[in-house]
Motif scaffolding. Sequence first.
Motif, PDB file in Angstrom:
ATOM      1  N   TRP A  16      -1.297   8.395   3.933  1.00  0.00           N
ATOM      2  CA  TRP A  16      -2.661   7.878   3.822  1.00  0.00           C
ATOM      3  C   TRP A  16      -3.681   8.940   4.224  1.00  0.00           C
ATOM      4  CZ3 TRP A  16      -5.937   6.920   8.128  1.00  0.00           C
ATOM      5  CH2 TRP A  16      -7.193   6.455   7.764  1.00  0.00           C
ATOM      6  N   LEU A  17      -3.444   9.632   5.330  1.00  0.00           N
ATOM      7  CA  LEU A  17      -4.392  10.642   5.796  1.00  0.00           C
ATOM      8  C   LEU A  17      -4.546  11.785   4.786  1.00  0.00           C
ATOM      9  CD1 LEU A  17      -3.466  10.826   9.568  1.00  0.00           C
ATOM     10  CD2 LEU A  17      -5.607   9.983   8.584  1.00  0.00           C
ATOM     11  N   LEU A  18      -3.445  12.232   4.226  1.00  0.00           N
ATOM     12  CA  LEU A  18      -3.516  13.321   3.247  1.00  0.00           C
ATOM     13  C   LEU A  18      -4.259  12.899   1.984  1.00  0.00           C
ATOM     14  CD1 LEU A  18       0.057  14.864   3.555  1.00  0.00           C
ATOM     15  CD2 LEU A  18      -2.105  15.888   4.277  1.00  0.00           C
ATOM     16  N   LYS A  19      -3.952  11.692   1.514  1.00  0.00           N
ATOM     17  CA  LYS A  19      -4.640  11.216   0.315  1.00  0.00           C
ATOM     18  C   LYS A  19      -6.121  10.995   0.591  1.00  0.00           C
ATOM     19  CE  LYS A  19      -2.506   8.466  -2.581  1.00  0.00           C
ATOM     20  NZ  LYS A  19      -1.783   7.275  -3.089  1.00  0.00           N
ATOM     21  N   TRP A  20      -6.443  10.455   1.768  1.00  0.00           N
ATOM     22  CA  TRP A  20      -7.847  10.248   2.095  1.00  0.00           C
ATOM     23  C   TRP A  20      -8.568  11.586   2.224  1.00  0.00           C
ATOM     24  CZ3 TRP A  20     -11.505  11.402   5.772  1.00  0.00           C
ATOM     25  CH2 TRP A  20     -12.703  10.698   5.647  1.00  0.00           C
ATOM     26  N   CYS A  22      -7.921  14.286   0.610  1.00  0.00           N
ATOM     27  CA  CYS A  22      -8.134  14.832  -0.738  1.00  0.00           C
ATOM     28  C   CYS A  22      -9.199  14.073  -1.520  1.00  0.00           C
ATOM     29  CB  CYS A  22      -6.825  14.800  -1.520  1.00  0.00           C
ATOM     30  SG  CYS A  22      -5.602  15.970  -0.917  1.00  0.00           S
ATOM     31  N   TYR A  23      -9.159  12.748  -1.442  1.00  0.00           N
ATOM     32  CA  TYR A  23     -10.035  11.929  -2.275  1.00  0.00           C
ATOM     33  C   TYR A  23     -11.296  11.429  -1.580  1.00  0.00           C
ATOM     34  CZ  TYR A  23      -6.070  11.776  -5.447  1.00  0.00           C
ATOM     35  OH  TYR A  23      -5.055  12.109  -6.282  1.00  0.00           O
ATOM     36  N   ARG A  24     -11.306  11.509  -0.261  1.00  0.00           N
ATOM     37  CA  ARG A  24     -12.414  10.963   0.542  1.00  0.00           C
ATOM     38  C   ARG A  24     -12.655   9.506   0.182  1.00  0.00           C
ATOM     39  NH1 ARG A  24     -12.867  14.395   4.776  1.00  0.00           N
ATOM     40  NH2 ARG A  24     -12.721  16.484   3.977  1.00  0.00           N
ATOM     41  N   TRP A  25     -13.875   9.110  -0.055  1.00  0.00           N
ATOM     42  CA  TRP A  25     -14.184   7.703  -0.290  1.00  0.00           C
ATOM     43  C   TRP A  25     -13.728   7.217  -1.656  1.00  0.00           C
ATOM     44  CZ3 TRP A  25     -14.672   5.173   3.882  1.00  0.00           C
ATOM     45  CH2 TRP A  25     -15.197   5.787   5.005  1.00  0.00           C
ATOM     46  N   GLN A  26     -13.423   8.118  -2.578  1.00  0.00           N
ATOM     47  CA  GLN A  26     -12.878   7.708  -3.876  1.00  0.00           C
ATOM     48  C   GLN A  26     -11.474   7.130  -3.722  1.00  0.00           C
ATOM     49  OE1 GLN A  26     -13.135  11.196  -6.324  1.00  0.00           O
ATOM     50  NE2 GLN A  26     -15.040  10.486  -7.249  1.00  0.00           N
ATOM     51  N   TYR A  27     -10.830   7.433  -2.603  1.00  0.00           N
ATOM     52  CA  TYR A  27      -9.504   6.889  -2.321  1.00  0.00           C
ATOM     53  C   TYR A  27      -9.517   5.370  -2.420  1.00  0.00           C
ATOM     54  CZ  TYR A  27      -5.434   5.545   0.478  1.00  0.00           C
ATOM     55  OH  TYR A  27      -4.271   4.976   0.928  1.00  0.00           O
ATOM     56  N   TYR A  28     -10.595   4.754  -1.974  1.00  0.00           N
ATOM     57  CA  TYR A  28     -10.673   3.295  -1.926  1.00  0.00           C
ATOM     58  C   TYR A  28     -11.084   2.662  -3.252  1.00  0.00           C
ATOM     59  CZ  TYR A  28     -10.210   4.157   3.020  1.00  0.00           C
ATOM     60  OH  TYR A  28      -9.749   4.566   4.237  1.00  0.00           O
ATOM     61  N   THR A  29     -11.218   3.441  -4.301  1.00  0.00           N
ATOM     62  CA  THR A  29     -11.544   2.871  -5.605  1.00  0.00           C
ATOM     63  C   THR A  29     -10.293   2.437  -6.363  1.00  0.00           C
ATOM     64  OG1 THR A  29     -11.556   5.055  -6.659  1.00  0.00           O
ATOM     65  CG2 THR A  29     -13.670   4.224  -5.811  1.00  0.00           C
ATOM     66  N   ASP A  30      -9.128   2.871  -5.917  1.00  0.00           N
ATOM     67  CA  ASP A  30      -7.867   2.491  -6.547  1.00  0.00           C
ATOM     68  C   ASP A  30      -7.238   1.343  -5.763  1.00  0.00           C
ATOM     69  OD1 ASP A  30      -5.550   2.498  -8.115  1.00  0.00           O
ATOM     70  OD2 ASP A  30      -4.594   4.042  -6.883  1.00  0.00           O
ATOM     71  N   SER A  31      -6.882   0.269  -6.445  1.00  0.00           N
ATOM     72  CA  SER A  31      -6.357  -0.907  -5.753  1.00  0.00           C
ATOM     73  C   SER A  31      -5.021  -0.634  -5.065  1.00  0.00           C
ATOM     74  CB  SER A  31      -6.211  -2.077  -6.728  1.00  0.00           C
ATOM     75  OG  SER A  31      -5.366  -1.727  -7.794  1.00  0.00           O
ATOM     76  N   TRP A  32      -4.194   0.268  -5.618  1.00  0.00           N
ATOM     77  CA  TRP A  32      -2.944   0.601  -4.943  1.00  0.00           C
ATOM     78  C   TRP A  32      -3.212   1.323  -3.629  1.00  0.00           C
ATOM     79  CZ3 TRP A  32       1.317  -1.736  -5.842  1.00  0.00           C
ATOM     80  CH2 TRP A  32       1.622  -2.199  -7.110  1.00  0.00           C
ATOM     81  N   ASN A  33      -4.217   2.156  -3.586  1.00  0.00           N
ATOM     82  CA  ASN A  33      -4.553   2.850  -2.345  1.00  0.00           C
ATOM     83  C   ASN A  33      -5.051   1.864  -1.289  1.00  0.00           C
ATOM     84  OD1 ASN A  33      -3.830   5.322  -3.395  1.00  0.00           O
ATOM     85  ND2 ASN A  33      -5.899   5.841  -4.009  1.00  0.00           N
ATOM     86  N   ILE A  34      -5.835   0.896  -1.705  1.00  0.00           N
ATOM     87  CA  ILE A  34      -6.297  -0.132  -0.765  1.00  0.00           C
ATOM     88  C   ILE A  34      -5.104  -0.917  -0.235  1.00  0.00           C
ATOM     89  CG2 ILE A  34      -7.659  -2.254  -0.546  1.00  0.00           C
ATOM     90  CD1 ILE A  34      -9.562  -1.016  -2.656  1.00  0.00           C
ATOM     91  N   PHE A  35      -4.186  -1.253  -1.119  1.00  0.00           N
ATOM     92  CA  PHE A  35      -2.965  -1.950  -0.738  1.00  0.00           C
ATOM     93  C   PHE A  35      -2.186  -1.135   0.295  1.00  0.00           C
ATOM     94  CE2 PHE A  35       1.595  -2.656  -1.668  1.00  0.00           C
ATOM     95  CZ  PHE A  35       1.682  -3.978  -1.288  1.00  0.00           C
ATOM     96  N   ASP A  36      -2.002   0.155   0.040  1.00  0.00           N
ATOM     97  CA  ASP A  36      -1.301   1.026   0.993  1.00  0.00           C
ATOM     98  C   ASP A  36      -2.011   1.075   2.332  1.00  0.00           C
ATOM     99  OD1 ASP A  36       0.675   1.629  -0.812  1.00  0.00           O
ATOM    100  OD2 ASP A  36      -0.165   3.574  -1.372  1.00  0.00           O
ATOM    101  N   PHE A  37      -3.314   1.190   2.300  1.00  0.00           N
ATOM    102  CA  PHE A  37      -4.090   1.263   3.535  1.00  0.00           C
ATOM    103  C   PHE A  37      -3.914  -0.011   4.364  1.00  0.00           C
ATOM    104  CE2 PHE A  37      -8.224   0.520   5.700  1.00  0.00           C
ATOM    105  CZ  PHE A  37      -8.129   1.539   6.631  1.00  0.00           C
TER     106      PHE A  37
END
Length: 95
Positions: A16-20, A22-37
């Motif tokens: 999660w930290l690495l993806k965040w 890289c993507y910053r706040w765009q990370y939370y635009t993908d529903s799978w990323n929100i699910f993982d978080f």
Amino acid sequence: RMLDNVAFIPLFTVEWLLKWYCYRWQYYTDSWNIFDFILVLASWADWAVTLSSDGEDVSALTALRCARIVRIVRIFRLTRVSRDLELLLKGIMAA
């Protein structure tokens, strides 16, 4: 069970930290990323309660613990990347 927590919760947290990062706040635009978080947060909460309960019944958090089962859904994320894996999973589910 505790060994699973020690191994996987930090691993998922690092993911999660690495993806965040890289993507910053765009990370939370993908529903799978929100699910993982949400799973990472729920796992940390469950682990904290387990460590602090000293074997006491914490039935109020049963739903939180049941949510850990949903981690299996993470496997299906890989099907977006690999067509062969998708076929394998469909074959397993059909058997």
